[in-house]
Motif scaffolding. Structure first.
Motif, PDB file in Angstrom:
ATOM      1  N   ASP A   1       0.812  -1.190   0.074  1.00 32.65           N
ATOM      2  CA  ASP A   1      -0.004  -0.094   0.030  1.00 32.65           C
ATOM      3  C   ASP A   1       0.797   1.230   0.054  1.00 32.65           C
ATOM      4  O   ASP A   1       0.554   2.114   0.787  1.00 32.65           O
ATOM      5  CB  ASP A   1      -0.807   0.124   1.006  1.00 32.65           C
ATOM      6  CG  ASP A   1      -2.305   0.973   1.190  1.00 32.65           C
ATOM      7  OD1 ASP A   1      -2.416   1.361  -0.011  1.00 32.65           O
ATOM      8  OD2 ASP A   1      -2.622   1.615   1.969  1.00 32.65           O
ATOM      9  N   GLU A   2       1.843   1.360  -0.852  1.00 31.38           N
ATOM     10  CA  GLU A   2       2.640   2.549  -0.945  1.00 31.38           C
ATOM     11  C   GLU A   2       3.202   3.035   0.376  1.00 31.38           C
ATOM     12  O   GLU A   2       3.434   4.364   0.398  1.00 31.38           O
ATOM     13  CB  GLU A   2       1.836   3.659  -1.615  1.00 31.38           C
ATOM     14  CG  GLU A   2       1.338   3.383  -3.124  1.00 31.38           C
ATOM     15  CD  GLU A   2       0.613   4.584  -3.679  1.00 31.38           C
ATOM     16  OE1 GLU A   2       0.594   5.581  -3.098  1.00 31.38           O
ATOM     17  OE2 GLU A   2       0.326   4.271  -5.161  1.00 31.38           O
ATOM     18  N   ARG A   3       3.782   2.247   1.238  1.00 27.80           N
ATOM     19  CA  ARG A   3       4.358   2.266   2.470  1.00 27.80           C
ATOM     20  C   ARG A   3       5.855   2.650   2.122  1.00 27.80           C
ATOM     21  O   ARG A   3       6.386   1.996   1.021  1.00 27.80           O
ATOM     22  CB  ARG A   3       4.315   1.318   3.379  1.00 27.80           C
ATOM     23  CG  ARG A   3       3.089   1.343   4.037  1.00 27.80           C
ATOM     24  CD  ARG A   3       2.975   0.237   5.220  1.00 27.80           C
ATOM     25  NE  ARG A   3       2.834  -1.086   4.673  1.00 27.80           N
ATOM     26  CZ  ARG A   3       2.897  -2.152   5.595  1.00 27.80           C
ATOM     27  NH1 ARG A   3       2.687  -1.918   6.800  1.00 27.80           N
ATOM     28  NH2 ARG A   3       2.514  -3.235   4.823  1.00 27.80           N
ATOM     29  N   ASP A   4       6.453   3.527   2.838  1.00 33.22           N
ATOM     30  CA  ASP A   4       7.904   3.743   2.803  1.00 33.22           C
ATOM     31  C   ASP A   4       8.791   2.894   3.203  1.00 33.22           C
ATOM     32  O   ASP A   4       8.417   2.497   4.483  1.00 33.22           O
ATOM     33  CB  ASP A   4       8.154   5.367   3.130  1.00 33.22           C
ATOM     34  CG  ASP A   4       7.438   6.262   2.472  1.00 33.22           C
ATOM     35  OD1 ASP A   4       6.947   6.094   1.174  1.00 33.22           O
ATOM     36  OD2 ASP A   4       7.428   7.404   3.022  1.00 33.22           O
ATOM     37  N   PHE A   5       9.984   2.310   2.822  1.00 30.08           N
ATOM     38  CA  PHE A   5      10.848   1.550   3.253  1.00 30.08           C
ATOM     39  C   PHE A   5      12.158   2.081   3.198  1.00 30.08           C
ATOM     40  O   PHE A   5      12.568   2.393   2.092  1.00 30.08           O
ATOM     41  CB  PHE A   5      10.643   0.182   2.634  1.00 30.08           C
ATOM     42  CG  PHE A   5       9.482  -0.823   2.856  1.00 30.08           C
ATOM     43  CD1 PHE A   5       9.313  -1.363   3.915  1.00 30.08           C
ATOM     44  CD2 PHE A   5       8.302  -0.604   1.867  1.00 30.08           C
ATOM     45  CE1 PHE A   5       8.267  -2.004   4.335  1.00 30.08           C
ATOM     46  CE2 PHE A   5       7.266  -1.362   2.254  1.00 30.08           C
ATOM     47  CZ  PHE A   5       7.049  -2.069   3.359  1.00 30.08           C
ATOM     48  N   ASP A   6      12.727   2.210   4.303  1.00 28.61           N
ATOM     49  CA  ASP A   6      14.206   2.692   4.222  1.00 28.61           C
ATOM     50  C   ASP A   6      15.165   1.707   3.776  1.00 28.61           C
ATOM     51  O   ASP A   6      16.109   1.712   3.412  1.00 28.61           O
ATOM     52  CB  ASP A   6      14.551   3.108   5.706  1.00 28.61           C
ATOM     53  CG  ASP A   6      13.829   4.019   6.237  1.00 28.61           C
ATOM     54  OD1 ASP A   6      13.692   5.451   5.992  1.00 28.61           O
ATOM     55  OD2 ASP A   6      12.706   3.745   7.093  1.00 28.61           O
ATOM     56  N   ILE A   7      14.711  -0.017   4.063  1.00 30.22           N
ATOM     57  CA  ILE A   7      15.820  -0.897   3.630  1.00 30.22           C
ATOM     58  C   ILE A   7      14.735  -1.961   3.127  1.00 30.22           C
ATOM     59  O   ILE A   7      13.749  -2.333   3.508  1.00 30.22           O
ATOM     60  CB  ILE A   7      16.273  -1.445   5.129  1.00 30.22           C
ATOM     61  CG1 ILE A   7      17.298  -0.484   5.846  1.00 30.22           C
ATOM     62  CG2 ILE A   7      17.170  -2.679   4.556  1.00 30.22           C
ATOM     63  CD1 ILE A   7      17.532  -0.949   6.979  1.00 30.22           C
ATOM     64  N   LEU A   8      15.218  -2.368   1.864  1.00 28.77           N
ATOM     65  CA  LEU A   8      14.579  -3.203   1.283  1.00 28.77           C
ATOM     66  C   LEU A   8      15.500  -4.494   1.156  1.00 28.77           C
ATOM     67  O   LEU A   8      16.648  -4.262   0.447  1.00 28.77           O
ATOM     68  CB  LEU A   8      14.179  -2.861  -0.116  1.00 28.77           C
ATOM     69  CG  LEU A   8      13.818  -4.076  -1.003  1.00 28.77           C
ATOM     70  CD1 LEU A   8      12.647  -5.029  -0.808  1.00 28.77           C
ATOM     71  CD2 LEU A   8      13.393  -3.666  -2.558  1.00 28.77           C
ATOM     72  N   VAL A   9      15.223  -5.704   1.753  1.00 29.15           N
ATOM     73  CA  VAL A   9      16.397  -6.950   1.330  1.00 29.15           C
ATOM     74  C   VAL A   9      15.483  -7.942   0.718  1.00 29.15           C
ATOM     75  O   VAL A   9      14.710  -8.561   0.907  1.00 29.15           O
ATOM     76  CB  VAL A   9      16.579  -7.538   2.696  1.00 29.15           C
ATOM     77  CG1 VAL A   9      17.654  -8.918   2.376  1.00 29.15           C
ATOM     78  CG2 VAL A   9      17.017  -6.466   3.700  1.00 29.15           C
ATOM     79  N   ASN A  10      15.998  -7.851  -0.890  1.00 28.69           N
ATOM     80  CA  ASN A  10      15.339  -8.836  -1.619  1.00 28.69           C
ATOM     81  C   ASN A  10      16.159 -10.244  -1.368  1.00 28.69           C
ATOM     82  O   ASN A  10      17.355 -10.791  -2.134  1.00 28.69           O
ATOM     83  CB  ASN A  10      15.747  -8.492  -3.016  1.00 28.69           C
ATOM     84  CG  ASN A  10      14.910  -7.540  -3.586  1.00 28.69           C
ATOM     85  OD1 ASN A  10      13.533  -7.520  -3.439  1.00 28.69           O
ATOM     86  ND2 ASN A  10      15.488  -6.381  -3.987  1.00 28.69           N
ATOM     87  N   ASN A  11      15.714 -10.983  -0.345  1.00 32.28           N
ATOM     88  CA  ASN A  11      16.291 -12.405   0.155  1.00 32.28           C
ATOM     89  C   ASN A  11      15.780 -13.576  -0.578  1.00 32.28           C
ATOM     90  O   ASN A  11      16.193 -14.692  -0.570  1.00 32.28           O
ATOM     91  CB  ASN A  11      16.391 -12.214   1.739  1.00 32.28           C
ATOM     92  CG  ASN A  11      16.575 -13.560   2.233  1.00 32.28           C
ATOM     93  OD1 ASN A  11      17.627 -14.114   2.317  1.00 32.28           O
ATOM     94  ND2 ASN A  11      15.597 -14.325   2.669  1.00 32.28           N
ATOM     95  N   ALA A  12      14.342 -13.507  -0.372  1.00 30.78           N
ATOM     96  CA  ALA A  12      13.332 -14.845  -1.096  1.00 30.78           C
ATOM     97  C   ALA A  12      14.221 -15.315  -2.304  1.00 30.78           C
ATOM     98  O   ALA A  12      14.456 -14.635  -3.451  1.00 30.78           O
ATOM     99  CB  ALA A  12      12.061 -14.225  -1.344  1.00 30.78           C
ATOM    100  N   GLY A  13      14.304 -16.670  -2.204  1.00 30.33           N
ATOM    101  CA  GLY A  13      15.023 -17.583  -3.515  1.00 30.33           C
ATOM    102  C   GLY A  13      14.529 -18.863  -3.145  1.00 30.33           C
ATOM    103  O   GLY A  13      14.147 -19.166  -2.361  1.00 30.33           O
TER     104      GLY A  13
END
Length: 240
Positions: free
Chosen positions: A71-83
């Motif tokens: 819902d367009e929330r702000d994120f300071d940190i995004l960790v693309n970990n899923a795999g």
């Protein structure tokens, strides 16, 4: 980056490296949202105080559903970990292309799509960080995991390119390259495995120190060998 007070999204954050990242980021004062596919693990994370969102990132609809849920929330940190891994060894059996496509989407397409969706909000923050979790196999492939290696190599290239793009927008992009880690994906494999806790700690340290890369454990040695002789590194890992 000072982690305290930041908001972080960790995909695949209900088990393995992702779960440890969520716990360690929260311990340093971050608000952490996690994603996962197991309802049992999602419930466990909620019981520990995390917001946990069901997300199947192996297909476009799953990524779109996650973006809508955020819902367009702000994120300071995004960790693309899923795999996820996939059996793709012609010496054993004919590869299943459905499983192969799922792996490619989860490991490569999903991080690209999620990054694309969140960058506009992140660019408006004072300082933001994206962490893409690849693998030592992004440097040199293993013969038994060609598709997994290809996705991680692709994500490595993507990470290096967008780092140059996003720097002037105030978004720092980190590549985390784990060795073999003791997780559900590596269950049944022999040899030395790093603990998920220690691997996550190295990634959190890289976030705090604004590193471009986190070469973790044995990957440090692989990186040195590759810098001397890419062919030697490749030959070693193809037999691994």
């Amino acid at each position: 980056m000072r982690i305290e007070g930041k908001t972080a999204l960790v995909t695949g954050g209900t088990a393995g490296i992702g779960e440890q990242l969520a716990l360690q980021l929260a311990a340093k004062g971050a608000k952490v949202i996690v994603t996962g596919r197991s309802e049992e693990r999602l419930a466990s994370m909620r019981e520990r105080g995390f917001e946990a969102i069901h997300a199947d990132l192996s297909n476009p609809a799953g990524v779109d559903a996650l973006v809508a849920a955020l819902d367009e929330r702000d994120f300071d940190i995004l960790v693309n970990n899923a795999g996820q891994g996939v059996d793709h060894d012609f010496r054993e059996a004919a590869p299943d292309m459905g499983d192969t496509d799922d792996c490619i989407h989860a490991n490569l397409n999903a991080p690209i799509r999620l990054t694309t969706a969140l960058v506009p909000q992140m660019a408006g923050l004072e300082r933001a960080t994206i962490v893409n979790v690849t693998s030592g196999l992004a440097i040199a492939p293993r013969a038994g995991s060609p598709v997994y290696c290809a996705t991680k190599s692709g994500l490595r290239s993507y990470t290096q390119a967008i780092r140059a793009q996003l720097n002037d927008m105030g978004i720092h992009v980190i590549e985390a390259l784990p060795p073999v880690v003791d997780t559900q994906m590596t269950a049944g494999r022999g040899g030395h495995k790093m603990s998920a806790e220690d691997c996550a700690a190295a990634i959190v340290h890289a976030i705090e120190k604004d590193r471009d890369e986190a070469n973790i454990g044995m990957v440090k040695i692989l990186k040195r060998v590759h810098s001397i002789s890419p062919a030697l590194a490749r030959n070693i890992m193809l037999r691994f």
